[in-house]
Design a protein around this motif. Structure first.
Motif, mmCIF file in Angstrom:
data_model
loop_
_atom_site.group_PDB
_atom_site.id
_atom_site.type_symbol
_atom_site.label_atom_id
_atom_site.label_comp_id
_atom_site.label_asym_id
_atom_site.label_seq_id
_atom_site.Cartn_x
_atom_site.Cartn_y
_atom_site.Cartn_z
ATOM 1 N N SER A 62 61.933 36.563 43.248
ATOM 2 C CA SER A 62 63.094 37.006 42.482
ATOM 3 C C SER A 62 62.714 37.547 41.110
ATOM 4 O O SER A 62 63.458 38.327 40.510
ATOM 5 C CB SER A 62 64.096 35.853 42.313
ATOM 6 O OG SER A 62 63.485 34.755 41.647
ATOM 7 N N ASP A 63 61.537 37.148 40.594
ATOM 8 C CA ASP A 63 61.102 37.605 39.273
ATOM 9 C C ASP A 63 60.325 38.919 39.335
ATOM 10 O O ASP A 63 60.008 39.513 38.308
ATOM 11 C CB ASP A 63 60.224 36.543 38.600
ATOM 12 C CG ASP A 63 60.990 35.270 38.285
ATOM 13 O OD1 ASP A 63 62.210 35.374 38.058
ATOM 14 O OD2 ASP A 63 60.372 34.192 38.281
ATOM 15 N N HIS A 64 59.985 39.373 40.542
ATOM 16 C CA HIS A 64 59.196 40.589 40.693
ATOM 17 C C HIS A 64 59.791 41.467 41.788
ATOM 18 O O HIS A 64 60.639 41.023 42.562
ATOM 19 C CB HIS A 64 57.737 40.255 41.055
ATOM 20 C CG HIS A 64 57.053 39.362 40.081
ATOM 21 N ND1 HIS A 64 57.002 37.995 40.236
ATOM 22 C CD2 HIS A 64 56.397 39.629 38.926
ATOM 23 C CE1 HIS A 64 56.341 37.461 39.229
ATOM 24 N NE2 HIS A 64 55.963 38.422 38.418
ATOM 25 N N GLN A 65 59.356 42.692 41.830
ATOM 26 C CA GLN A 65 59.781 43.607 42.887
ATOM 27 C C GLN A 65 58.655 43.840 43.888
ATOM 28 O O GLN A 65 58.703 44.795 44.655
ATOM 29 C CB GLN A 65 60.222 44.941 42.272
ATOM 30 C CG GLN A 65 61.446 44.826 41.388
ATOM 31 C CD GLN A 65 62.645 44.255 42.134
ATOM 32 O OE1 GLN A 65 62.974 44.709 43.234
ATOM 33 N NE2 GLN A 65 63.289 43.262 41.558
ATOM 34 N N TYR A 66 57.658 42.948 43.868
ATOM 35 C CA TYR A 66 56.518 43.152 44.749
ATOM 36 C C TYR A 66 55.936 41.816 45.195
ATOM 37 O O TYR A 66 56.175 40.779 44.578
ATOM 38 C CB TYR A 66 55.439 43.986 44.053
ATOM 39 C CG TYR A 66 54.887 43.366 42.782
ATOM 40 C CD1 TYR A 66 53.804 42.481 42.818
ATOM 41 C CD2 TYR A 66 55.449 43.660 41.542
ATOM 42 C CE1 TYR A 66 53.303 41.907 41.659
ATOM 43 C CE2 TYR A 66 54.952 43.095 40.377
ATOM 44 C CZ TYR A 66 53.878 42.224 40.443
ATOM 45 O OH TYR A 66 53.377 41.645 39.298
ATOM 46 N N VAL A 67 55.182 41.859 46.280
ATOM 47 C CA VAL A 67 54.422 40.706 46.773
ATOM 48 C C VAL A 67 52.966 41.134 46.823
ATOM 49 O O VAL A 67 52.586 41.980 47.642
ATOM 50 C CB VAL A 67 54.886 40.262 48.176
ATOM 51 C CG1 VAL A 67 54.016 39.111 48.678
ATOM 52 C CG2 VAL A 67 56.349 39.852 48.154
ATOM 53 N N TYR A 68 52.155 40.577 45.946
ATOM 54 C CA TYR A 68 50.745 40.958 45.833
ATOM 55 C C TYR A 68 50.032 40.690 47.150
ATOM 56 O O TYR A 68 49.961 39.554 47.616
ATOM 57 C CB TYR A 68 50.105 40.171 44.698
ATOM 58 C CG TYR A 68 48.702 40.599 44.344
ATOM 59 C CD1 TYR A 68 48.487 41.635 43.440
ATOM 60 C CD2 TYR A 68 47.594 39.967 44.895
ATOM 61 C CE1 TYR A 68 47.204 42.033 43.094
ATOM 62 C CE2 TYR A 68 46.307 40.348 44.563
ATOM 63 C CZ TYR A 68 46.128 41.381 43.655
ATOM 64 O OH TYR A 68 44.845 41.767 43.318
ATOM 65 N N SER A 69 49.511 41.750 47.769
ATOM 66 C CA SER A 69 48.975 41.617 49.125
ATOM 67 C C SER A 69 47.638 42.329 49.289
ATOM 68 O O SER A 69 47.557 43.559 49.153
ATOM 69 C CB SER A 69 49.972 42.188 50.143
ATOM 70 O OG SER A 69 49.408 42.219 51.437
ATOM 71 N N ASN A 70 46.595 41.582 49.594
ATOM 72 C CA ASN A 70 45.307 42.183 49.946
ATOM 73 C C ASN A 70 45.408 42.970 51.250
ATOM 74 O O ASN A 70 44.795 44.033 51.400
ATOM 75 C CB ASN A 70 44.244 41.100 50.078
ATOM 76 C CG ASN A 70 43.847 40.511 48.735
ATOM 77 O OD1 ASN A 70 43.817 41.210 47.731
ATOM 78 N ND2 ASN A 70 43.540 39.226 48.712
ATOM 79 N N ALA A 71 46.195 42.447 52.180
ATOM 80 C CA ALA A 71 46.327 43.106 53.486
ATOM 81 C C ALA A 71 46.998 44.467 53.364
ATOM 82 O O ALA A 71 46.718 45.378 54.155
ATOM 83 C CB ALA A 71 47.115 42.211 54.442
ATOM 84 N N GLY A 72 47.868 44.632 52.371
ATOM 85 C CA GLY A 72 48.510 45.925 52.167
ATOM 86 C C GLY A 72 47.504 47.024 51.875
ATOM 87 O O GLY A 72 47.688 48.181 52.268
ATOM 88 N N TYR A 73 46.414 46.658 51.197
ATOM 89 C CA TYR A 73 45.379 47.642 50.889
ATOM 90 C C TYR A 73 44.565 48.012 52.132
ATOM 91 O O TYR A 73 44.036 49.117 52.225
ATOM 92 C CB TYR A 73 44.491 47.141 49.752
ATOM 93 C CG TYR A 73 45.032 47.579 48.407
ATOM 94 C CD1 TYR A 73 44.384 48.529 47.636
ATOM 95 C CD2 TYR A 73 46.250 47.098 47.947
ATOM 96 C CE1 TYR A 73 44.909 48.963 46.429
ATOM 97 C CE2 TYR A 73 46.788 47.520 46.743
ATOM 98 C CZ TYR A 73 46.122 48.455 45.987
ATOM 99 O OH TYR A 73 46.656 48.897 44.809
#
Length: 361
Positions: A170-181
């Motif tokens: 809720s505090d961010h607009q993203y989910v930090y993801s290694n898999a996304g890269y």
């Protein structure tokens, strides 16, 4: 008048030298106090190295002194380099930031969750695609894939897209993801016909003449840095042949490089942010760093004392590195270490704060 100018230039040079000496002493005291085996740092502009220094040892178990030829594993600072490499092929017209993943891989759509159908290249690189993080903690179990690095990443990417989407904080607009890269790398691999490894070599080594390598720095057959893990309340040296399982997310965190070469990469970014075209278009640099709020493409957007920074840190548990670019003043701050624990992070934070205060005002 000429004598006055010469005296003034001498004074400025002497002042800069004395300031650098004080920073070197301060950095080494921070290094010793926090038990960091080796620490290197630099302060740069788009065309100058204002200060550079290194101190310490390659390992807590060795007497080899630190040098500026030493290599460091940069962990998640790899993301900025992967995004930069992909940007090169966006500039070439091979992809657009808005290209949808399933336009490149239509055959994977039938086995993927519908929530992923609209993910794009820019959403993957800015962590807005809701891909599971794969950061080593509470990760879903991953099958044992076989084949080349690229083939295993392809299988991993297909697997990732069968998982439920991550929840947005809720505090961010993203989910930090290694898999996304990994998924973003798959897209550029497909349109270029080259693996991520080959693309990294082409862009950074062949084109830009930087000495970029993959995985751990070689420390068994040559004198170089040893990363250090933190076990039983002490640092433990990690040999370069240690099996390091990245869960097929190499594009997110598996480059090693010398500080002197990393400086050149940072300077390209500073030049671009100042409106200069170089290897990439100036508009591309602007989008990479500032195109998306919060986390753009390989860089966190942070705001400190009415200054805006592109910042990222990186670790795979044995090295800790950080880079921070003052976008208004055009100054880059870089710190490399070969250990990772709470003390290392605190030491780096103290040095970064000191350098920013003295150079950035």
């Amino acid at each position: 008048m000429m004598k006055f100018k010469l005296a003034f230039l001498f004074f400025c040079g002497l002042s800069t030298f004395m300031s650098a000496q004080k920073h070197a002493q301060y950095a080494d005291s921070i290094r010793v106090a926090n038990g960091i085996p080796e620490m290197s740092y630099a302060v740069v502009t788009g065309d100058k190295t204002l200060e550079i220094n290194t101190s310490g040892l390659h390992s807590v178990s060795l007497t080899d002194p630190a040098t500026l030829n030493d290599r460091f594993h940069i962990g998640s600072n790899t993301k900025a380099m992967t995004a930069f490499m992909i940007a090169r092929y966006v500039d070439k017209g091979k992809l657009k930031w808005t290209t949808q993943f399933f336009d490149v891989f239509p055959d994977l759509k039938k086995t993927s969750k519908p929530e992923y159908y609209d993910i794009t290249l820019e959403k993957l690189l800015s962590h807005q695609a809701r891909i599971q993080p794969f950061q080593g903690e509470n990760d879903p179990a991953v099958p044992n894939f076989t084949g080349t690095h690229q083939e295993k990443r392809d299988q991993f990417g297909k697997f990732v897209l069968t998982l439920d989407p991550a929840r947005i904080d809720s505090d961010h607009q993203y989910v930090y993801s290694n898999a996304g890269y990994t998924l973003a790398a798959m897209m550029v691999e497909k349109v270029t016909g080259m693996s991520w490894e080959k693309l990294i070599d082409t862009v950074f080594n062949k084109d830009l003449k930087l000495d970029v390598k993959l995985s751990w720095p070689e420390n068994l057959n040559s004198k170089d840095t040893w990363g250090h893990s933190f076990e039983n309340n002490k640092l433990s040296p990690v040999p370069s042949n240690t099996d390091y399982h990245l869960d097929y997310t190499e594009p997110a965190g598996d480059i090693n490089i010398k500080l002197t070469d990393y400086i050149k990469f940072i300077q390209l970014n500073i030049q671009g942010l100042q409106g200069h075209n170089n290897y990439l278009k100036a508009s591309t640099y602007n989008f990479i760093h500032k195109g998306i709020e919060g986390y753009s493409l390989g860089w966190f957007n942070s705001y400190e004392n009415n200054q805006d920074f592109s910042t990222h840190s990186g670790t795979a548990g044995t090295y800790y590195t950080i880079a921070s670019l003052d976008r208004k003043k055009g100054i880059g701050y870089i710190i490399f270490t070969n250990s990772f624990n709470e003390d290392t992070v605190n030491g780096v934070r103290f040095l970064m704060r000191k350098l920013k205060k003295d150079y950035g005002g």
